[in-house]
Design an enzyme around this catalytic site. Sequence first.
Site, mmCIF file in Angstrom:
data_model
loop_
_atom_site.group_PDB
_atom_site.id
_atom_site.type_symbol
_atom_site.label_atom_id
_atom_site.label_comp_id
_atom_site.label_asym_id
_atom_site.label_seq_id
_atom_site.Cartn_x
_atom_site.Cartn_y
_atom_site.Cartn_z
ATOM 1 N N HIS A 1 45.261 41.348 39.588
ATOM 2 C CA HIS A 1 44.838 42.106 40.756
ATOM 3 C C HIS A 1 43.393 42.499 40.530
ATOM 4 O O HIS A 1 43.067 43.052 39.477
ATOM 5 C CB HIS A 1 45.616 43.407 40.880
ATOM 6 N N ASN B 1 50.133 36.937 33.928
ATOM 7 C CA ASN B 1 49.779 35.590 34.372
ATOM 8 C C ASN B 1 49.044 35.558 35.702
ATOM 9 O O ASN B 1 48.693 34.501 36.189
ATOM 10 C CB ASN B 1 51.028 34.703 34.473
ATOM 11 N N ALA B 2 48.857 36.701 36.325
ATOM 12 C CA ALA B 2 48.065 36.749 37.556
ATOM 13 C C ALA B 2 47.162 37.963 37.423
ATOM 14 O O ALA B 2 47.185 38.642 36.405
ATOM 15 C CB ALA B 2 48.965 36.863 38.777
ATOM 16 N N ASP C 1 47.852 36.508 45.297
ATOM 17 C CA ASP C 1 46.405 36.685 45.518
ATOM 18 C C ASP C 1 46.093 37.162 46.937
ATOM 19 O O ASP C 1 45.033 36.851 47.486
ATOM 20 C CB ASP C 1 45.621 35.387 45.258
ATOM 21 N N GLU C 2 46.993 37.900 47.524
ATOM 22 C CA GLU C 2 46.785 38.357 48.904
ATOM 23 C C GLU C 2 45.866 39.572 48.973
ATOM 24 O O GLU C 2 45.403 39.942 50.056
ATOM 25 C CB GLU C 2 48.127 38.729 49.557
ATOM 26 N N GLY D 1 46.275 44.317 44.913
ATOM 27 C CA GLY D 1 45.636 45.299 44.030
ATOM 28 C C GLY D 1 44.787 46.278 44.823
ATOM 29 O O GLY D 1 44.859 47.488 44.601
HETATM 30 P P1 GDP Z 1 46.150 40.319 44.316
HETATM 31 O O1 GDP Z 1 46.621 39.659 43.071
HETATM 32 O O2 GDP Z 1 47.127 40.177 45.447
HETATM 33 O O3 GDP Z 1 45.720 41.734 44.111
HETATM 34 O O4 GDP Z 1 44.850 39.539 44.809
HETATM 35 P P2 GDP Z 1 43.544 39.145 43.983
HETATM 36 O O5 GDP Z 1 42.988 40.320 43.327
HETATM 37 O O6 GDP Z 1 43.783 37.937 43.163
HETATM 38 O O7 GDP Z 1 42.626 38.645 45.169
HETATM 39 C C1 GDP Z 1 42.068 39.478 46.051
HETATM 40 C C2 GDP Z 1 40.558 39.313 45.916
HETATM 41 O O8 GDP Z 1 39.989 39.553 47.160
HETATM 42 C C3 GDP Z 1 39.931 40.319 44.990
HETATM 43 O O9 GDP Z 1 38.775 39.773 44.404
HETATM 44 C C4 GDP Z 1 39.557 41.474 45.920
HETATM 45 O O10 GDP Z 1 38.478 42.263 45.432
HETATM 46 C C5 GDP Z 1 39.170 40.716 47.141
HETATM 47 N N1 GDP Z 1 39.465 41.397 48.394
HETATM 48 C C6 GDP Z 1 40.559 42.148 48.716
HETATM 49 N N2 GDP Z 1 40.501 42.527 49.996
HETATM 50 C C7 GDP Z 1 39.365 41.984 50.514
HETATM 51 C C8 GDP Z 1 38.772 41.977 51.815
HETATM 52 O O11 GDP Z 1 39.292 42.523 52.771
HETATM 53 N N3 GDP Z 1 37.604 41.276 51.948
HETATM 54 C C9 GDP Z 1 37.001 40.621 50.917
HETATM 55 N N4 GDP Z 1 35.874 39.961 51.164
HETATM 56 N N5 GDP Z 1 37.541 40.596 49.693
HETATM 57 C C10 GDP Z 1 38.700 41.262 49.488
#
Ligand code: GDP
Length: 431
Positions: free
Chosen positions: A41, A38-39, A13-14, A17
């Site tokens: 983006h 299971n996760a 969840d970093e 995506g």
């Molecule tokens: P992933 O599985 O690593 O892609 O991460 P997730 O999608 O679960 O979590 C990232 C969340 O943070 C998503 O809802 C993105 O839209 C949001 N996001 C990503 N980068 C940023 C940022 O720089 N600022 C904010 N406020 N939200 C972000």
Amino acid sequence: MSNCAIVGINWGDEGKGRMVDLLTEKYDIVVRFQGGGNAGHTVINQYGKHALHLLPSGIFRDGVVNILGNGVALDPQNLWQEMQGLIEAGVPLTPENLMISDRASLLLPWHRDLDELEEARLADKKYGSTKQGIAPFYGDKNQKKTILAGELFYPQELKVHLADIMEWKNLTLTRVYGACGYTAEMLQQWLDEYCEKLKPFVRDTGAFLRQAQAAGKSILFEAQLGALRDLDYGIHPYTTSSNTLAAYAPVGSGLPSAKIEEVVGVVKAYSTCVGEGPFVCEMSGPEAEELRRAGDEYGAKTGRPRRVGPLDMVATRYGVQLQGATELALTKLDVLSYMKEIPVCTHYLLDGEEISDFPFPTALAEAKPQLAYLPGWQQDISAARTWQELPQEARDYVNFIEEAVGCLITYVSVGPERDSIIIREKTGGQK
Ligand code: GDP
């Protein structure tokens, strides 16, 4: 052009995506090489807000070929439903821009049941599975008790193979868990309803990738979850069941000879962790609630509130080393804008000693976080598009992390939208 992997440095969840969505512009092919549905983006672009679970995040870009590699847990039902969602949003999905490896193993209907049954059996000792069947799937894959996507083209042989596996699996379902078994009719329905729909997308993607490599095409490898969830190097047994590291990307993608010149490690400006397991720097109470709300930290797949904490330098440095990151993208810096001072976990205290190396998983339960506080900036930074537009305190925070983990931060994300990004020069030294 060189190949690149975009991988998670921490617990997942970093914001991988959004980084893949941003960087796909420069690549011809995006490959998902491990994990399953299971996760999720989350990607925000001209098609709206989409939570992708299995589809590669390059799916929104014209001219990019998206591949689901042999290392993924290919769940036909979930994938078909996810594809429907995108088609309804106007995203074109064709066998030209989406390809499924014929060597990808299929997540079978009973994998989800087994995940659920085992978590229920474990009760308060559960792993915190998302119950998507991923662990039973990879267990069976390693026992060679799954079906390859390419077998869909051999219906006679498939029928026999599937019946053999079903007979074996029904023993576990009925005798171990006292649950209902499957029938040939149930499997036929699953084949007709989902697998048949995916068939046009299944092909020898290994051959495609080898040709693409020979033609000098550039490939982006997209990971799910993060280094600390890696099956071999993560927080065992609270890991996922596949390898989340860049080193696995060539094998799981279908191009084992690929060289990956750039590894972009994605780090969030603070820590989050979904599910069970040790999380040394976990915050609690109103402080945690405020951060969770500011960062909207609720699972993309499950809606579960994520556990939150300050950025953990011990875990992050370990993640950077495991991934062999050549540069980092720091995401969600804007979320910290409300803080007067920003906590960071610089060391762990373990057996009375201050340690900076990530310990053996069993020892994590006893480790205590050692915190330092950096001045906050307390202003909205979401409109910043250049390094100089960031307040000095925000720049100091980024530089502090860079130094502590020993890797350049070349991207600073200040919002979820595609263009909410600051791109720094790769030379470093900008204060
Ligand atoms: P992933 O599985 O690593 O892609 O991460 P997730 O999608 O679960 O979590 C990232 C969340 O943070 C998503 O809802 C993105 O839209 C949001 N996001 C990503 N980068 C940023 C940022 O720089 N600022 C904010 N406020 N939200 C972000």
